[in-house]
Design an enzyme around this catalytic site. Sequence first.
Site, short mmCIF file in Angstrom:
data_model
loop_
_atom_site.label_atom_id
_atom_site.label_comp_id
_atom_site.label_asym_id
_atom_site.label_seq_id
_atom_site.Cartn_x
_atom_site.Cartn_y
_atom_site.Cartn_z
N VAL A 15 2.51 26.55 -41.33
CA VAL A 15 2.08 25.24 -40.84
C VAL A 15 3.18 24.19 -41.05
O VAL A 15 3.49 23.40 -40.14
CB VAL A 15 0.76 24.79 -41.53
CG1 VAL A 15 0.25 23.51 -40.89
CG2 VAL A 15 -0.30 25.88 -41.42
N VAL A 134 -10.27 22.38 -40.87
CA VAL A 134 -11.50 22.91 -40.28
C VAL A 134 -11.23 23.36 -38.84
O VAL A 134 -10.94 22.53 -37.98
CB VAL A 134 -12.63 21.85 -40.29
CG1 VAL A 134 -13.91 22.45 -39.72
CG2 VAL A 134 -12.87 21.33 -41.69
N GLY A 136 -8.75 24.86 -37.47
CA GLY A 136 -7.35 24.79 -37.02
C GLY A 136 -7.09 23.76 -35.93
O GLY A 136 -7.15 22.55 -36.17
N ILE A 138 -8.75 22.88 -33.32
CA ILE A 138 -9.87 22.17 -32.67
C ILE A 138 -10.07 20.82 -33.37
O ILE A 138 -10.29 20.78 -34.57
CB ILE A 138 -11.20 22.97 -32.78
CG1 ILE A 138 -11.04 24.36 -32.14
CG2 ILE A 138 -12.34 22.21 -32.13
CD1 ILE A 138 -12.29 25.24 -32.27
N GLY A 189 -1.16 41.20 -39.76
CA GLY A 189 -0.89 40.03 -40.60
C GLY A 189 -1.96 38.95 -40.48
O GLY A 189 -1.74 37.79 -40.79
N GLU A 192 -5.76 36.91 -45.02
CA GLU A 192 -5.23 36.08 -46.09
C GLU A 192 -4.69 37.00 -47.19
O GLU A 192 -5.09 38.18 -47.28
CB GLU A 192 -6.35 35.21 -46.70
CG GLU A 192 -7.02 34.27 -45.73
CD GLU A 192 -6.35 32.91 -45.63
OE1 GLU A 192 -5.48 32.59 -46.46
OE2 GLU A 192 -6.70 32.17 -44.69
N LYS A 207 -14.76 25.66 -44.90
CA LYS A 207 -14.72 24.82 -43.69
C LYS A 207 -16.10 24.25 -43.40
O LYS A 207 -16.24 23.08 -43.03
CB LYS A 207 -14.21 25.65 -42.51
CG LYS A 207 -12.76 26.11 -42.69
CD LYS A 207 -12.37 27.18 -41.68
CE LYS A 207 -10.96 27.69 -41.92
NZ LYS A 207 -10.62 28.89 -41.16
#
Length: 428
Positions: A15, A134, A136, A138, A189, A192, A207
């Site tokens: 990120v 929450v 990603g 959206i 991948g 987590e 979330k």
Amino acid sequence: MSTPLRLGIAGLGTVGAGVVKIVRQKGNLLADRAGCPVTISAVSARDKDKDRGVTLSQYAWEDAPVALATRDDIDVYVELMGGADGPAKASVEAALKAGKDVVTANKAMLAHHGQMLAQLAEDHGAVLRFEAAVAGGIPVIKALTEGLAGNDMDRVMGVMNGTCNYILTRMQSAGLPYAEVFEEANQLGYLEADPTLDVGGIDAGHKLALLASVAFGTQVDFAAVELEGIERITIDDITQAADMGYRIKLLGVAQMSGRGLEQRMSPCLVPATSPLGQLEGGTNMVVLEGDQVEQVVLRGPGAGEGPTASAVMGDVMDIARGFRVSTFGVPAGSLSETTPAKTATPAPYYLRLSLEDKPGALAKLASVLGDAGVSIDRMRQYRHDAGAAPILIVTHKTTRDALDAAITGMDRLDVVKDAPVALRIETV
Ligand code: NAP
Ligand code: HSE
């Protein structure tokens, strides 16, 4: 043009690197939209020498996130390291105490410390934003706090863990067992570092707790989320559910009623024809129901570099424009303490269990259900496996308490093999 908004970014992984790329590549667009340039002053991660696919040489480097968070030359501290505690929490606290605005994607930290951090932000005149935490990409937090601000929310629901949705839809489309698809997700991948965060429903539960707080004006209460993962879902469940016109989804539901706040994150059956039922692969979907708007459905990528960085930048741009909103939509002191609902709204349930294939076994099962007040809507004995008879039951609407009483009764029956699987059939 006016004074730049200066970012300090801690965490340069998926990120963080994505955010750096947007700031570098879209400077003019961001400045035009914000009315001021958005720049990066300093960054932090563990390994200064790692190639992150983006040039960082013109930014100051800090080894310690807390030092970055309190630098004089940053206005917004962007926390993208992760972890409920440790350096993430320490640095966010330090930034807020120094009066810096904070943007984070860290759902674990906010699920555990959201109320304290929201209060800290307010005490120091700072804002704390978390759109990326929450679902990603959206923009669901903005949808609730801005577009739907005139609604009393009735219910919010969502498929908010892409990995679980990938596993469940892949099991269905390829007819593969859970263990095989889990391994496939691992190779790709998707999981987590601790896979139970995904398949145990914990990540999605974090979330949901944040979403519920914004939707209902309540203090984040992750401990009250009823959590159940997808580990016990078999290909039989997927096939049987499909036969009856349903899909199985790891579904989060938060609902306020006279009984209090219900927060559930569990595998549920939803109609195959509904938007949630049709959601394939790693995509997320959030369904928001308010008294004025009725129902709004948002669908989009819940993870990955671009989508998550997009959400982080949405928060940064609000701050650049001078738009300041309370962390959970209302001042921290006005967030009410949740009264968790003691029992979920009644619903029909899907029950799968394995019975010894001998006379009277079914009668004993029916009697346990009857004693608990659970009424059978449909029942099917669908195969014979070496002396065992897999049984599928769909109940009429019942309470979870009654169902649990029936399951306890089943555990005591000598004819029931293995613990039954019970999945709620959600009205969506
Ligand atoms: P990531 O790829 O694992 O990156 C984490 C970064 O944090 C790395 O750059 C790492 O440094 C740095 N870091 C870790 N511990 C540190 C420490 N003690 N001091 C300084 N830096 C430290 O993680 P990510 O996927 O980008 O996720 C970041 C956050 O976004 C998490 O809260 C996650 O839950 C959230 N999120 C992620 C996604 C997604 O799709 N990835 C979606 C939604 C939300 P090194 O690189 O030097 O090791
Ligand atoms: N593990 C998460 C998912 C990443 O699969 O959706 C995004 O939070």
